[in-house]
Design an enzyme around this catalytic site. Structure first.
Site, short mmCIF file in Angstrom:
data_model
loop_
_atom_site.label_atom_id
_atom_site.label_comp_id
_atom_site.label_asym_id
_atom_site.label_seq_id
_atom_site.Cartn_x
_atom_site.Cartn_y
_atom_site.Cartn_z
N GLU A 1 35.32 31.53 36.61
CA GLU A 1 34.16 31.59 37.51
C GLU A 1 33.43 32.90 37.26
O GLU A 1 33.80 33.66 36.36
CB GLU A 1 34.62 31.44 38.97
CG GLU A 1 35.66 32.46 39.38
CD GLU A 1 36.28 32.22 40.76
OE1 GLU A 1 35.65 31.58 41.61
OE2 GLU A 1 37.40 32.71 40.97
N LEU B 1 38.23 30.46 43.25
CA LEU B 1 38.00 30.32 44.68
C LEU B 1 37.35 28.96 44.94
O LEU B 1 36.46 28.54 44.19
CB LEU B 1 37.08 31.43 45.20
CG LEU B 1 36.94 31.40 46.72
CD1 LEU B 1 38.22 31.88 47.40
CD2 LEU B 1 35.76 32.22 47.19
N1 PDD Z 1 31.85 35.43 47.06
N2 PDD Z 1 34.20 32.66 43.52
C1 PDD Z 1 34.41 33.92 43.93
C2 PDD Z 1 35.35 34.76 43.14
C3 PDD Z 1 33.74 34.43 45.07
O1 PDD Z 1 33.96 35.68 45.47
C4 PDD Z 1 32.83 33.58 45.76
C5 PDD Z 1 32.10 34.05 46.99
C6 PDD Z 1 32.64 32.27 45.29
C7 PDD Z 1 31.72 31.30 45.99
O2 PDD Z 1 32.28 30.86 47.21
P1 PDD Z 1 31.34 30.45 48.43
O3 PDD Z 1 30.43 29.39 47.93
O4 PDD Z 1 32.28 29.96 49.45
O5 PDD Z 1 30.60 31.69 48.84
C8 PDD Z 1 33.34 31.84 44.18
C9 PDD Z 1 31.24 36.01 48.24
C10 PDD Z 1 29.88 35.50 48.50
C11 PDD Z 1 31.32 37.52 48.16
O6 PDD Z 1 32.39 38.00 47.84
O7 PDD Z 1 30.35 38.21 48.44
#
Ligand code: PDD
Length: 284
Positions: free
Chosen positions: A182, A207
């Site tokens: 990712e 995640l």
């Molecule tokens: N980050 N993968 C990682 C490693 C992340 O840290 C995030 C989110 C996502 C996307 O997940 P979601 O769609 O639930 O936000 C994927 C957040 C926004 C952050 O750390 O700021």
């Protein structure tokens, strides 16, 4: 930071300059903490139940004795949105195993967890990066193997983002065993020559993005083809389009990888359309 915000710490709403956490907090000493980031658009929390469900899972996976009460947490989020006059932005929730004398073993389960929430004002909808698209570079994924748990161990993602910046890019896509996992803080996607949206399947390697789930459901509703599988950087470079999703970026186009243009190097039509569909769904 300009104006002083009101933040939440263990039951109290306080000005940020007066907010304190113990030096013995395990979040500080061991990164023994989990977090969530929820977007706010038009003063409304986006996908809040998804974030709380994932928080519950993170807490359970780490055997944290913290109570996760959806109604109570929603109330705190809404109170902060209102007190800080957030029309568009983000609410961060940080939950640690609490303060205890330093010991690798977890403290007694009667230890009070630390719960902190704060807000950030940010133009998440009218984000100029969505028009420009992002440049990414590939870097090895050196994080631990439980990336499905949303812990505050964000040092490597932070280092990777610094390295991306040093290379003149906006972010990094992380690679393990030859496959993209990712981005540093978002899920990664490509669009193949036949218009199929490809993103890595759910496992402990990534995640489980709340935005990912919403966007894939909307893509399928729109009749778009989705494949959940791994892909390499070479496949990504040869793809028609690329993009990422997260609560802070929604759907964000990627226009180059390691200096190679994706497609013609401009924002792809499918990424643009998905961002539009997602924003429409938020407004509904
Ligand atoms: N980050 N993968 C990682 C490693 C992340 O840290 C995030 C989110 C996502 C996307 O997940 P979601 O769609 O639930 O936000 C994927 C957040 C926004 C952050 O750390 O700021």
């Amino acid at each position: 930071m300009s104006e002083e915000r009101i933040v939440y710490v263990n039951g109290n709403y306080v000005p940020e300059s007066e907010a304190t956490v113990s030096v013995f907090d395990r979040g500080f000493l061991f990164a023994d903490a989990v977090y969530e980031v929820t977007a706010v658009v038009g003063g409304k929390l986006i996908d809040f139940d998804g974030h709380v469900t994932r928080l519950k899972r993170s807490v359970a996976e780490l055997s944290m004795p913290a109570e996760v009460d959806e109604a109570k947490l929603r109330g705190i989020h809404e109170e902060l949105v209102s007190r800080n006059d957030i029309d568009e932005g983000l609410v961060y929730l940080q939950l640690t195993r609490g303060a205890a004398d330093r010991d690798f073993l977890y403290p007694d389960t009667s230890t009070t967890p630390t719960l902190v929430l704060f807000t950030q004002k940010k133009a998440v909808v009218e984000n100029p990066a969505a028009e420009r698209g992002m440049a990414v570079v590939s870097l090895p994924d050196l994080r631990w193997d439980r990336r499905d748990i949303k812990t505050v161990q964000l040092l490597y993602p932070s280092m990777a983002k610094m390295e991306a910046k040093a290379q003149g890019a906006d972010d990094a896509w992380l690679v393990e065993d030859g496959m993209v996992t990712e981005a540093t803080s978002a899920n990664a996607y490509i669009v193949t020559g036949d218009g199929t949206i490809v993103t890595r399947g759910l496992s402990n390697a990534i995640l489980h993005g709340i935005t990912r789930r919403a966007v894939l459901a909307l893509a399928e509703e729109a009749g778009l083809k989705v494949e959940e599988r791994g892909f390499t950087i070479d496949e990504a470079k040869a793809a028609r389009e690329a993009f990422v999703t997260s609560a802070s970026a929604f759907v964000m186009p990627v226009v180059s990888i390691d200096g190679a243009k994706i497609g013609d190097g401009s924002v792809g039509p499918l990424a643009r359309r998905l961002r539009g569909i997602y924003l429409e769904a938020l407004a509904a």
